[in-house]
Scaffold this active site. Structure first.
Site, PDB file in Angstrom:
ATOM      1  N   ASP A  90       0.819  -1.212   0.000  1.00 60.04           N
ATOM      2  CA  ASP A  90       0.000   0.000   0.000  1.00 60.04           C
ATOM      3  C   ASP A  90       0.851   1.259   0.000  1.00 60.04           C
ATOM      4  OD1 ASP A  90      -2.477  -1.049  -0.022  1.00 60.04           O
ATOM      5  OD2 ASP A  90      -2.796  -0.942   2.139  1.00 60.04           O
ATOM      6  N   LYS A 108      -3.529   3.418  -2.586  1.00 63.00           N
ATOM      7  CA  LYS A 108      -4.687   4.271  -2.812  1.00 63.00           C
ATOM      8  C   LYS A 108      -4.407   5.635  -2.227  1.00 63.00           C
ATOM      9  CE  LYS A 108      -7.429   0.520  -1.745  1.00 63.00           C
ATOM     10  NZ  LYS A 108      -7.850   0.015  -0.494  1.00 63.00           N
ATOM     11  N   MET A 131      -7.731   9.153   9.247  1.00 67.38           N
ATOM     12  CA  MET A 131      -8.217   9.715   7.976  1.00 67.38           C
ATOM     13  C   MET A 131      -9.062  10.966   8.210  1.00 67.38           C
ATOM     14  SD  MET A 131      -9.232   6.117   6.123  1.00 67.38           S
ATOM     15  CE  MET A 131      -9.857   5.351   7.602  1.00 67.38           C
TER      16      MET A 131
HETATM   17  N1  SAH Z   1      -4.257   0.214   8.870  1.00 62.70           N
HETATM   18  C1  SAH Z   1      -3.703   1.508   9.238  1.00 62.70           C
HETATM   19  C2  SAH Z   1      -4.674   2.639   9.001  1.00 62.70           C
HETATM   20  C3  SAH Z   1      -5.000   2.857   7.540  1.00 62.70           C
HETATM   21  S1  SAH Z   1      -6.088   4.220   7.308  1.00 62.70           S
HETATM   22  C4  SAH Z   1      -3.271   1.475  10.699  1.00 62.70           C
HETATM   23  O1  SAH Z   1      -3.606   0.514  11.420  1.00 62.70           O
HETATM   24  O2  SAH Z   1      -2.585   2.388  11.131  1.00 62.70           O
HETATM   25  C5  SAH Z   1      -4.952   5.525   6.961  1.00 62.70           C
HETATM   26  C6  SAH Z   1      -4.855   6.473   8.122  1.00 62.70           C
HETATM   27  O3  SAH Z   1      -3.996   5.955   9.120  1.00 62.70           O
HETATM   28  C7  SAH Z   1      -4.250   7.811   7.790  1.00 62.70           C
HETATM   29  O4  SAH Z   1      -5.196   8.674   7.202  1.00 62.70           O
HETATM   30  C8  SAH Z   1      -3.822   8.294   9.165  1.00 62.70           C
HETATM   31  O5  SAH Z   1      -4.928   8.749   9.901  1.00 62.70           O
HETATM   32  C9  SAH Z   1      -3.352   7.002   9.795  1.00 62.70           C
HETATM   33  N2  SAH Z   1      -1.890   6.818   9.665  1.00 62.70           N
HETATM   34  C10 SAH Z   1      -1.256   5.781   9.107  1.00 62.70           C
HETATM   35  N3  SAH Z   1       0.087   5.911   9.211  1.00 62.70           N
HETATM   36  C11 SAH Z   1       0.300   7.071   9.876  1.00 62.70           C
HETATM   37  C12 SAH Z   1       1.468   7.764  10.309  1.00 62.70           C
HETATM   38  N4  SAH Z   1       2.704   7.287  10.076  1.00 62.70           N
HETATM   39  N5  SAH Z   1       1.307   8.927  10.964  1.00 62.70           N
HETATM   40  C13 SAH Z   1       0.085   9.430  11.206  1.00 62.70           C
HETATM   41  N6  SAH Z   1      -1.046   8.822  10.829  1.00 62.70           N
HETATM   42  C14 SAH Z   1      -0.950   7.659  10.170  1.00 62.70           C
END
Ligand code: SAH
Length: 260
Positions: free
Chosen positions: A36, A58, A172
């Site tokens: 991803d 995406k 998000m």
């Molecule tokens: N499966 C992922 C979430 C995917 S949805 C998890 O468990 O973390 C994508 C969202 O995750 C982003 O919009 C943000 O809100 C968050 N996110 C993912 N990586 C991040 C990071 N390094 N720093 C801040 N927010 C993050």
């Protein structure tokens, strides 16, 4: 690792040292890695040369590969007997659609395993010095999405999200931050509640803003924070003052009053 099996693997929020031992072992043994957008470059560098890499990323509102195509790709690779790692940012079962991919594989009787990863809430909170629970400040934590539904509306029952004793983590939610804040304040959340947004948490590119619910949206706009970013709201955010051990980037800190 088995052939014809899809490993749905969480890559964590960015810092490669936060990969699990199992995730690293599987990445190193895979024939194909389908990854991803949120998987960091440092982690992609751990994929051996010679392993096929397929980008299924995406971006917001721009689907590089529609979900049903990703599902079909995983199915076909597994049926062709490949050792497939489906690498996802954070944890595959937390806002990651990993469960949709697993459902599809299950429906077609293809073997899969799920390898949990450190989710953004855990990574960002730890690296911003914000405990998600803390005696006297938060007895629980709640993860919600700030992503708009197809009808362009945020579908939250705001009154149910207003709870001074529960930390609220919003994934998000950067684009909809003003709506989130307005929804919570209209439903009665104390405007002085400490709140943070953490961008690129756990990486050398981490930046975060600490403010109150009343000022958060303006401060984040002023600081120009970008995705990926995670919002954390609750009394625990006030602890970042003292617990902020990792501060690689620019940090905007507003004086927040400790409530409770
Ligand atoms: N499966 C992922 C979430 C995917 S949805 C998890 O468990 O973390 C994508 C969202 O995750 C982003 O919009 C943000 O809100 C968050 N996110 C993912 N990586 C991040 C990071 N390094 N720093 C801040 N927010 C993050």
């Amino acid at each position: 690792m088995a052939q014809g099996c899809v490993y749905l693997v969480g890559a964590g929020p960015g810092d490669p040292d936060l990969l699990t031992v199992k995730a690293l072992r599987l990445i190193q043994g895979a024939e194909v890695v389908v990854f991803d957008r949120l998987v960091s470059d440092e982690i992609l560098d751990l994929i051996p040369t010679g392993t096929t890499r397929i980008y299924a990323g995406k971006a917001l509102n721009r689907h590089a590969m529609p979900q049903d195509e990703i599902n079909a790709l995983l199915l076909n690779l597994a049926r062709a007997g490949r050792r497939v790692v489906r690498l996802k940012g954070g944890d595959p079962f937390t806002f990651g659609r990993g469960s949709e991919e697993a459902e599809h594989l299950a429906r077609h009787h293809v073997r899969f395993e799920v390898v949990p990863g450190i989710t953004a809430a855990a990574g960002c909170s730890a690296y911003a010095g914000i405990p998600l629970t803390h005696r006297g400040l938060a007895t629980g934590v709640r993860y919600v999405t700030g992503h708009l539904r197809d009808n362009n509306e945020l579908d939250h029952d705001w009154a149910r999200l207003v709870d001074g004793d529960t930390t609220l983590v919003c994934y998000m939610g950067l684009v909809t931050l003003p709506e989130i804040v307005r929804g919570l304040l209209d439903a009665g959340l104390d405007p002085a509640t400490p709140a943070a947004v953490v961008q690129n948490g756990t990486t050398p590119r981490q930046r975060h803003v600490l403010a109150t619910v009343a000022t958060l949206a303006d401060q984040v706009a002023e600081a120009g924070l970008k995705s990926p970013a995670t919002i954390i709201i609750g009394k625990v955010v006030a602890l970042a003052d003292t617990l902020n051990w990792f501060a690689p980037g620019e940090v905007h800190i507003e004086e927040v009053r400790r409530l409770g």
